[in-house]
Motif scaffolding. Structure first.
Motif, PDB file in Angstrom:
ATOM      1  N   UNK A 171       1.015  -0.948   7.976  1.00 46.76           N
ATOM      2  CA  UNK A 171       1.472  -0.835   6.583  1.00 46.76           C
ATOM      3  C   UNK A 171       1.914  -2.164   5.984  1.00 46.76           C
ATOM      4  N   UNK A 222       8.460  -4.755   2.280  1.00 48.67           N
ATOM      5  CA  UNK A 222       8.798  -4.537   0.872  1.00 48.67           C
ATOM      6  C   UNK A 222       7.620  -4.152  -0.007  1.00 48.67           C
ATOM      7  N   UNK A 223       6.578  -3.658   0.589  1.00 48.55           N
ATOM      8  CA  UNK A 223       5.463  -3.208  -0.246  1.00 48.55           C
ATOM      9  C   UNK A 223       5.579  -1.721  -0.508  1.00 48.55           C
ATOM     10  N   UNK A 224       5.234  -1.343  -1.723  1.00 44.02           N
ATOM     11  CA  UNK A 224       5.127   0.083  -1.991  1.00 44.02           C
ATOM     12  C   UNK A 224       3.677   0.369  -2.303  1.00 44.02           C
ATOM     13  N   UNK A 225       3.250   1.520  -1.895  1.00 37.41           N
ATOM     14  CA  UNK A 225       1.829   1.836  -2.092  1.00 37.41           C
ATOM     15  C   UNK A 225       1.679   3.094  -2.938  1.00 37.41           C
ATOM     16  N   UNK A 250      -3.031  -6.570   0.302  1.00 35.87           N
ATOM     17  CA  UNK A 250      -2.619  -6.255  -1.069  1.00 35.87           C
ATOM     18  C   UNK A 250      -2.254  -7.520  -1.843  1.00 35.87           C
ATOM     19  N   UNK A 296      11.354   3.068   1.154  1.00 35.27           N
ATOM     20  CA  UNK A 296      10.439   4.096   1.616  1.00 35.27           C
ATOM     21  C   UNK A 296       9.219   4.197   0.737  1.00 35.27           C
ATOM     22  N   UNK A 297       8.086   4.046   1.299  1.00 31.82           N
ATOM     23  CA  UNK A 297       6.862   4.221   0.531  1.00 31.82           C
ATOM     24  C   UNK A 297       6.496   5.690   0.489  1.00 31.82           C
ATOM     25  N   UNK A 298       5.578   5.985  -0.366  1.00 31.87           N
ATOM     26  CA  UNK A 298       5.235   7.381  -0.532  1.00 31.87           C
ATOM     27  C   UNK A 298       4.512   8.017   0.651  1.00 31.87           C
ATOM     28  N   UNK A 299       3.621   7.298   1.317  1.00 35.27           N
ATOM     29  CA  UNK A 299       2.715   7.995   2.203  1.00 35.27           C
ATOM     30  C   UNK A 299       3.431   8.320   3.457  1.00 35.27           C
TER      31      UNK A 299
END
Lengths: 446, 353
Positions: A297, A443-446, A306, A35-38
């Motif tokens: 995303x 699998x990216x986190x932002x 990214x 889970x990413x933040x946004x």
């Protein structure tokens, strides 16, 4: 995109299989994506009953209409590209090469707007690798420069199909004497390596432009038209086979695009559209939102922007041979906006409009609708900056250079806008009672 | 109306019950003190050793074998930290500065070469502004292990040493800074212990993030193994897509990550996530304990380097068996455990509407 569907495919399978089973669709889907933040929580599934089933059905049907229009445009511009390639091969000159390159750029605009259909609709996801797989080890196809870097351990990375009638892949010999669309299609992911891409837009792009050897400095690929001349003035060697290759790749692209158009034609009981229309409107809308969020995303902000930005890596640039990446990103994002607004501006200049997710959300919660519309517009504005900058001469591969703070910021702003809009997409979905979205983050986190 | 002493006593009882920390807060605090801060501290220590090893090696005061040991220590500590990447280390792209994986197209070779050709005397300041690919362990490993580089040759050693020492300094500074952020007043450490705060409105959110991070790390192990095993490439093994293939440390990295995940589960004193399962959930607790034991047991049988195991049938079968135990462990966490704890692990779990 061959690059990440591993994660997304399984996610999708889960999301979709669960979508059919009513109550019991809570936690099992949840953990699949980190889970990413946004984000925004559709904490309490808003009442689906708030959305009129018939109205929702109309939105899903219009979604299929947009798909038909987008893929039809991709097919028609694909045919124009094919014609331009024929003209180029008939008479390989700088002028005909330029025309073929322009046709390729034109064909990319509708195709990129089709990518939002990929996530959520297996028929598109299973099909698209043959058209848009990337990044590729181009040494599989043709000659490359000495400092060429490829995926380590890829047995086909330097196979050079154009120069050889038989290629050695690991312990196997593969007969490539006849270069046909079928041969090329069979060579994708040769030896298990996803960097082996023999077909599609990027293979054609490589043949039209050649390697971009400028790194993060100005300039795209500079393949001369004479690479396609037979006889006097020819460069590059094996030109008959290079010509056959380009022709076969263009043939395959056109037939693949036609095949996808057929999947979205109305009134065909056995095609994909028919199954989509038979399914519940809730599942249809889930696919719409899932596609928007995942492209926004994980794919666009993550894999395509990214990675290339943080690694300052032109190897990870989407349209790396042609330096058309700014447009690729712009139209990817445009595709997301199209779905929410129920709008698509066709290649002929007319605009297709109809029942939209936006109108459904607006009825339930105008503020949420406005936020998402604003976010989508903001993303487009940020990507417009990228396009404008590129058109003034500073292309995407220059923007991501390590020392280019201003260029980096342009990319960062676009990523931030995409991340923000993904949160708003989740919010909007929640308002329509659609939870368990879990857009793919790759699998990216932002 | 007069309050009887009895009611007052009752009220007092109720009050004291309210002021007691709730179990989730207790667990979050215990994990912070017993597992997370110690984990970050020892990671910082391995980076200090990495930096001093790099300097000593480049001053010809340390041999290559010893320098490699220091590298393996830092790499292993980083692997162990994976289930603990809450807070600053999980944000932005900081983790890529420590390690860049997957490196599908061997960017590390290309970018190290390009960097050294352009700026032979790499300084930490230059490295700070360079690609994440050259800033961390991935590039350090490349220099120490890649067969194209012979560090016994003085000329080559001279070429690569500025990069080695700059990476060591970068990693030391980065890890020290992260630990400072942990320990600062109102830092992440404090935020995991007292609620509400800027990051977490209530302990549940902290526990959710801890569990999510742990589950993501276990899931990440499946990817780190599945990719070289060829699970996403028609079954054809892809040994060079493995993490840490150059240093042959892929499996010991897996082991370190698993150990870190198990620490989150057990805590330092049986006060980790497991403490949140009451007696009525003993069956689930036993199942998860057993799953950890099984993965450990399976892993212990895998004694050969990953690249070798990928070459033969027996090795691939053992890897597949291990992968299955990992999968079970992962499913238990993301499914039954999350559900039982009432935690939504998804995209939105973190946010209020």
């Amino acid at each position: 995109m061959i690059r990440l569907p591993l994660a997304s495919a399984s996610l999708l399978a889960i999301a979709i299989s669960l979508a059919g089973c009513g109550e019991d669709k809570a936690p099992a889907t949840q953990a699949a994506a980190p889970a990413p933040a946004p984000s925004a929580a559709p904490a309490t599934p808003a009442a689906t009953s708030k959305v009129d089933e018939a109205a929702a059905k109309a939105v899903v049907n219009h979604y299929a209409d947009i798909a038909l229009a987008v893929f039809s445009d991709a097919a028609s511009t694909g045919k124009e590209l094919h014609a331009a390639i024929d003209a180029f091969l008939a008479e390989p000159t700088d002028a005909t090469l330029k025309a073929a390159r322009e046709a390729w750029v034109t064909a990319r605009a509708p195709y990129m707007q089709s990518e939002v259909f990929r996530f959520g609709n297996p028929v598109v996801d299973d099909w698209e690798g043959q058209l848009n797989a990337w990044p590729l080890d181009e040494g599989l196809i043709d000659y490359v420069a000495k400092d060429y870097q490829h995926a380590l351990g890829n047995p086909g990375a330097t196979a050079n199909i154009i120069a050889n009638t038989e290629i050695q892949v690991g312990e196997d010999k593969v007969d490539v004497a006849q270069i046909t669309p079928e041969t090329l299609a069979s060579l994708n992911e040769l030896g298990g390596s996803e960097a082996n891409v023999a077909t599609g837009y990027h293979a054609i792009e490589f043949l039209l432009w050649g390697q971009d050897l400028n790194g993060t400095n100005p300039g795209a690929g500079e393949r001369p038209a004479s690479d396609f001349i037979v006889g006097e003035g020819a460069t590059g060697e094996h030109n008959e086979r290079r010509r056959e290759y380009l022709k076969a790749a263009a043939d395959l692209l056109v037939s693949d695009l036609d095949e996808m158009v057929a999947q979205w034609q109305p009134g065909k009981p056995d095609n994909y559209r028919a199954s989509l229309e038979k399914d519940s409107a809730e599942n249809g809308m889930r696919k719409m939102f899932f596609g928007m969020g995942s492209l926004s995303l994980g794919e666009l902000a993550g894999e395509r922007m990214k990675v290339s930005l943080e690694a300052n890596s032109t190897e990870d640039e989407q349209d790396c041979f042609s330096d058309n990446t700014h447009n690729a990103h712009f139209y990817d994002a445009k595709g997301i906006r199209n779905i929410y607004l129920g709008e698509y501006k066709k290649v002929d200049g007319s605009t297709l409009t109809g029942p939209s997710l936006s109108s459904l959300v607006e009825k339930v919660d105008p503020a949420t609708d406005k936020t998402l519309k604003d976010d989508l517009a903001n993303t487009e504005a940020k990507l417009q900056v990228m396009v404008d900058t590129a058109e003034k001469g500073e292309k995407y591969d220059q923007m991501i250079a390590a020392e280019n703070a201003e260029g980096n910021q342009i990319v960062r702003d676009a990523i931030a806008a995409l991340v923000k809009q993904t949160g708003a997409i989740e919010q909007a979905a929640g308002k329509l009672g659609i939870s368990d979205l879990n857009p793919d983050t790759a699998d990216h986190e932002f | 109306m007069m309050r009887s002493p009895f009611t007052i006593a009752l009220a007092g009882l109720a009050l004291s019950a309210c002021s007691q920390t709730d179990p989730q807060q207790t667990t979050s605090a215990a994990l912070t003190e017993g597992v997370l801060v110690p984990g970050y501290s020892s990671w910082v220590e391995t980076n200090r050793q990495l930096a001093s090893s790099g300097a000593a090696f480049c001053a010809d005061q340390q041999d290559l074998a010893t320098a490699r040991q220091a590298f393996l220590g830092a790499q292993s500590a980083w692997a162990g930290l994976q289930p603990m990447l809450v807070g600053p280390m999980g944000e932005g792209n900081l983790s890529w500065q420590v390690q860049f994986w997957p490196d599908k197209k061997n960017l590390v070779a290309r970018q190290v070469t390009a960097l050294l050709n352009k700026t032979p005397q790499v300084t930490p300041a230059i490295l700070d502004k360079s690609s994440v690919v050259v800033q961390g362990l991935t590039a350090y490993e490349y220099v120490l292990y890649d067969t194209s580089i012979d560090l016994n040759d003085p000329a080559q050693k001279a070429r690569y040493c500025p990069l080695l020492t700059a990476i060591g300094d970068h990693q030391q500074a980065l890890s020290t800074h992260v630990l400072e952020q942990w320990q600062a007043e109102d830092g992440i450490s404090a935020q995991l212990k007292t609620f509400p705060n800027e990051r977490y409105a209530e302990p549940t959110e902290a526990i959710a993030e801890l569990l999510r991070t742990q589950v993501t790390a276990i899931d990440g192990l499946k990817k780190k193994l599945g990719t070289p095993m060829g699970r996403q490439s028609k079954g054809t093994p892809q040994p060079y897509q493995a993490e840490a293939w150059r240093s042959n440390a892929s499996m010991s990295n897996v082991s370190a990550t698993l150990a870190g995940a198990e620490k989150i589960w057990h805590g330092a004193n049986n006060d980790g996530i497991q403490a949140l399962l009451g007696d009525d959930n003993k069956a689930l607790k036993d199942k998860i304990d057993a799953a950890y034991a099984e993965t450990r047991a399976q892993l212990a049988t895998l004694q050969r380097p990953l690249s070798e195991m990928l070459k033969d049938e027996q090795g691939r079968k053992s890897l597949n068996d291990f992968y299955e135990t990992l999968n079970i462990l992962h499913r238990l966490h993301e499914g039954e455990l999350a559900r039982t704890l009432g935690i939504q692990l998804g995209f939105n779990a973190n946010d209020g509407d």
